[in-house]
Motif scaffolding. Structure first.
Motif, PDB file in Angstrom:
ATOM      1  N   VAL A 108       0.864  -1.367  -0.018  1.00 48.42           N
ATOM      2  CA  VAL A 108      -0.297  -0.165   0.260  1.00 48.42           C
ATOM      3  C   VAL A 108       0.824   1.235   0.015  1.00 48.42           C
ATOM      4  CG1 VAL A 108      -1.880  -1.031   1.240  1.00 48.42           C
ATOM      5  CG2 VAL A 108      -0.172   0.109   2.489  1.00 48.42           C
ATOM      6  N   ASP A 109       0.362   2.407  -0.184  1.00 51.16           N
ATOM      7  CA  ASP A 109       1.100   3.729  -0.265  1.00 51.16           C
ATOM      8  C   ASP A 109       0.973   4.249   1.189  1.00 51.16           C
ATOM      9  OD1 ASP A 109       2.437   5.960  -1.007  1.00 51.16           O
ATOM     10  OD2 ASP A 109       0.596   6.872  -1.997  1.00 51.16           O
ATOM     11  N   PRO A 110       2.142   4.084   1.709  1.00 55.38           N
ATOM     12  CA  PRO A 110       1.951   4.708   3.131  1.00 55.38           C
ATOM     13  C   PRO A 110       1.570   6.097   3.305  1.00 55.38           C
ATOM     14  CG  PRO A 110       4.288   4.588   2.591  1.00 55.38           C
ATOM     15  CD  PRO A 110       3.592   3.946   1.408  1.00 55.38           C
ATOM     16  N   ALA A 111       1.434   7.097   2.308  1.00 59.60           N
ATOM     17  CA  ALA A 111       1.383   8.328   2.420  1.00 59.60           C
ATOM     18  C   ALA A 111      -0.281   8.657   2.492  1.00 59.60           C
ATOM     19  CB  ALA A 111       1.752   9.290   1.224  1.00 59.60           C
ATOM     20  N   THR A 112      -1.091   7.442   1.748  1.00 58.91           N
ATOM     21  CA  THR A 112      -2.444   7.533   1.571  1.00 58.91           C
ATOM     22  C   THR A 112      -3.229   6.573   2.357  1.00 58.91           C
ATOM     23  OG1 THR A 112      -2.415   6.412  -0.549  1.00 58.91           O
ATOM     24  CG2 THR A 112      -2.396   8.762  -0.681  1.00 58.91           C
ATOM     25  N   TRP A 113      -2.473   5.519   2.915  1.00 63.46           N
ATOM     26  CA  TRP A 113      -3.038   4.463   3.563  1.00 63.46           C
ATOM     27  C   TRP A 113      -3.660   4.908   4.882  1.00 63.46           C
ATOM     28  CZ3 TRP A 113      -1.211  -0.052   6.970  1.00 63.46           C
ATOM     29  CH2 TRP A 113      -2.205  -1.005   7.081  1.00 63.46           C
ATOM     30  N   PRO A 114      -4.781   4.604   5.368  1.00 64.58           N
ATOM     31  CA  PRO A 114      -5.252   5.127   6.497  1.00 64.58           C
ATOM     32  C   PRO A 114      -4.702   4.659   7.842  1.00 64.58           C
ATOM     33  CG  PRO A 114      -6.802   3.813   5.663  1.00 64.58           C
ATOM     34  CD  PRO A 114      -5.971   3.977   4.456  1.00 64.58           C
ATOM     35  N   HIS A 115      -3.889   3.457   7.699  1.00 61.33           N
ATOM     36  CA  HIS A 115      -3.319   3.055   9.056  1.00 61.33           C
ATOM     37  C   HIS A 115      -2.096   2.995   9.429  1.00 61.33           C
ATOM     38  CE1 HIS A 115      -7.613   1.321   9.227  1.00 61.33           C
ATOM     39  NE2 HIS A 115      -7.169   0.603   7.871  1.00 61.33           N
ATOM     40  N   THR A 116      -1.516   3.928   8.548  1.00 58.64           N
ATOM     41  CA  THR A 116      -0.033   4.215   8.653  1.00 58.64           C
ATOM     42  C   THR A 116       0.342   4.541  10.167  1.00 58.64           C
ATOM     43  OG1 THR A 116       0.040   4.697   6.436  1.00 58.64           O
ATOM     44  CG2 THR A 116       1.944   5.213   7.933  1.00 58.64           C
ATOM     45  N   THR A 117      -0.600   5.579  10.766  1.00 59.69           N
ATOM     46  CA  THR A 117      -0.150   5.939  12.154  1.00 59.69           C
ATOM     47  C   THR A 117      -0.260   4.956  13.055  1.00 59.69           C
ATOM     48  OG1 THR A 117      -1.121   7.956  11.224  1.00 59.69           O
ATOM     49  CG2 THR A 117      -0.294   8.052  13.454  1.00 59.69           C
ATOM     50  N   LEU A 118      -1.315   4.076  12.899  1.00 55.01           N
ATOM     51  CA  LEU A 118      -1.702   3.212  13.837  1.00 55.01           C
ATOM     52  C   LEU A 118      -0.539   2.076  13.857  1.00 55.01           C
ATOM     53  CD1 LEU A 118      -4.160   1.986  15.692  1.00 55.01           C
ATOM     54  CD2 LEU A 118      -4.533   0.426  13.729  1.00 55.01           C
TER      55      LEU A 118
END
Lengths: 123, 457
Positions: free
Chosen positions: B56-66
């Protein structure tokens, strides 16, 4: 994405939470698992088996407070030294001389305290 | 008396296998966890992992911070578990070494060589009654272990395990270490005061006076490697040193050798280790500030006290003994092995990380062992001697080492070869001293009619 200066400190907050959380969980667990059979002798402070004489909330040697005062002076001095030590090469000769003067002041202070007998614990 | 001999459920061989399995699995899992996770929680690595493995693209993926937070929390947990386990293992090692040094048997019941004793002790303490004396200050008495525990836990944030293996390479690294270890003494002072016991109060006050005093020479001695490296970052200080002994800070500058000794002694005093164990002095103060603590509250203090030995040894290794530096591997080699910064690193880089971790752990264990030796070699000193040593010897010598390093750095800017030259001479001197020491020990053993016996372990 590079970390902002503040973000590099997030792990500290996290470890603070995890560390105290771990201590809390372990103590709660010990609370649940351990027995609870208090009695007067058990709950009194330990004084080699005899009945405690007086309170422990008593006056205490002033020496300890003088040491604490000395600590504050010298520890703040150390706090000043840290940022200077990192930049020492950039500050050049002026920085060296200033720091030598600063350290010399403190050494004079130490000599004064020494002469006054503050460091002689045995007296 | 027992009429029948105690039944043994396992044969000695089975006990050995179980002990080895527990030891290897426990430490293997912890070191692997530290190796993988401390390297992986960097944002760049998480981004690369998400892009290349998850897809997935870390910039747009919603769960990166999680993902970032969860992996950081797991890392914190693993580091703390490591702290607790190494604390237990240190207790075991200390008890075995002390037993050998005093011709006793020592731990030998739980597991082969008694290695599982610390686990048994921890479990036992969980099932013990947790007493709070009736006249104690309830709140402070309960809060004190948390101060001690968090002060210990926080050190692991900036404690390096290898080249890329540090939870957070803070730019104020060593300053941060000094700051958070000071939390432990707050806990000790609270414990001593709140117990409402004379022994505890004496222990707490002694601890405060001692730790506070030795903070001064330690703080000034730290300035010497900081000056030589020009940074406060733990990793930065290691990077400024080389892998070979003659490139370590302790040998490249005569004042740094003095600073090393001062810092080592101050660390012993701040950790309440013999010969500076006055706060706990069991022959005069029962158990000092710990007198009224029982059950797991006591266990937390104990855990921190022994876990701190690892922290002490690792900080000493970082500041003066070259940290994780591997021979023949330069900074350029690390960059080359890392490859493109946006990608996950290859096997070569992980291999290098493992090697650097091995070097760091070995050096730390050697220093830790010296600390254990010292405890069982030297008697406890008196409080006036303790104060004299600090303020009349260590502080002036620390100032002298600091000023000498100032001038040394100016000199080095003109004559860079001087550091290498000094390094060789000092290393040679050290090796000669070690050889003389070994020869004397050998002569002493022979003179007493004894012999070295390593089989009786």
């Amino acid at each position: 994405m590079p970390l902002t200066p503040l973000q590099t400190y997030f792990p500290i907050g996290l470890v603070l939470l995890v560390g105290s959380g771990l201590a809390l969980v372990l103590l709660l667990l010990a609370n649940v698992l351990g027995p609870r059979r208090p009695n007067a002798a058990k709950m009194s402070p330990f004084e080699c088996g005899s009945v405690p004489v007086g309170s422990a909330r008593d006056r205490f040697g002033v020496k300890f407070y003088v040491v604490a005062l000395l600590f504050i002076v010298f520890d703040i001095e150390a706090v000043f030294l840290f940022p200077w030590a990192v930049l020492s090469t950039e500050l050049g000769w002026a920085g060296y001389v200033e720091m030598l003067i600063f350290v010399a002041t403190l050494v004079v202070g130490l000599a004064y305290v020494w002469k006054k007998g503050v460091l002689d614990w045995a007296e | 008396m027992l009429s029948s001999p105690q039944r043994k459920p396992f044969s000695p061989r089975a006990v050995l296998v179980i002990t080895l399995a527990v030891g290897v699995l426990l430490f293997g899992a912890l070191f692997t966890g530290i190796l993988v996770l401390t390297a992986a929680i960097k944002p760049v690595m998480i981004a690369a992992f998400l892009r290349q493995v998850v897809g997935v693209d870390p910039a747009t993926w919603p769960h990166t911070t999680l993902v970032t937070w969860v992996s950081m929390a797991i890392t914190a947990l693993i580091l703390l578990t490591f702290g607790a386990v190494i604390s237990g293992a240190t207790v075991w090692w200390e008890m075995r070494v002390s037993a050998r040094m005093q011709s006793r048997i020592g731990y030998n019941r739980a597991g082969a060589g008694g290695f599982l004793q610390w686990i048994a002790d921890a479990v036992k303490l969980l099932f013990k009654e947790d007493l709070i004396p009736a006249e104690a200050d309830q709140l402070l008495f309960r809060v004190a272990p948390y101060f001690v525990m968090t002060g210990f836990a926080l050190t692991f944030v900036a404690l390096p395990f290898g080249e890329g293996l540090v939870a957070a390479d803070l730019n104020v690294g060593i300053f941060y270490m000094v700051a958070v270890t000071a939390l432990v003494v707050v806990g000790i002072l609270l414990a001593g005061w709140s117990s409402n016991s004379k022994w505890a109060l004496f222990g707490g006050m002694r601890a405060a006076a001692q730790v506070v005093s030795y903070e001064i020479p330690a703080g000034i001695a730290i300035m010497v490697p900081v000056l030589m490296a020009g940074t406060l970052s733990m990793q930065g200080i290691i990077r400024a040193q080389g892998a070979w002994p003659w490139q370590w800070f302790v040998f490249t500058n005569p004042a740094a050798t003095v600073a090393f000794l001062i810092f080592f002694i101050s660390q012993l005093a701040e950790g309440n280790r013999t010969p500076f164990d006055l706060p706990e002095a069991d022959s005069e103060l029962v158990a000092g500030y710990l007198s009224e603590y029982s059950g797991f509250r006591f266990a937390l203090f104990f855990l921190v006290e022994f876990g701190n030995l690892w922290v002490m040894a690792a900080v000493l290794t970082t500041l003066f003994l070259g940290g994780w530096q591997i021979p023949w591997v330069s900074a350029a080699d690390w960059t080359a092995a890392r490859g493109a910064l946006g990608d996950l690193p290859g096997a070569g880089w992980w291999g290098l990380q493992l090697l650097s971790m091995l070097v760091m752990v070995l050096k730390t264990l050697v220093v830790l062992n010296v600390i254990v030796w010292i405890r069982w070699t030297l008697p406890r000193i008196r409080i006036d001697q303790m104060m004299n040593l600090c303020w009349k010897y260590l502080v002036p010598f620390a100032f002298a080492a600091f000023v000498f390093t100032l001038l040394w750095q100016v000199l080095l800017a003109r004559v860079p070869l001087l550091a290498t030259f000094t390094g060789f001479i000092m290393t040679g001197l050290f090796v000669a001293m070690a050889a003389l020491f070994g020869r004397q020990v050998k002569a002493n053993i022979a003179a007493s009619g004894d012999h070295v016996d390593l089989t009786n372990w």
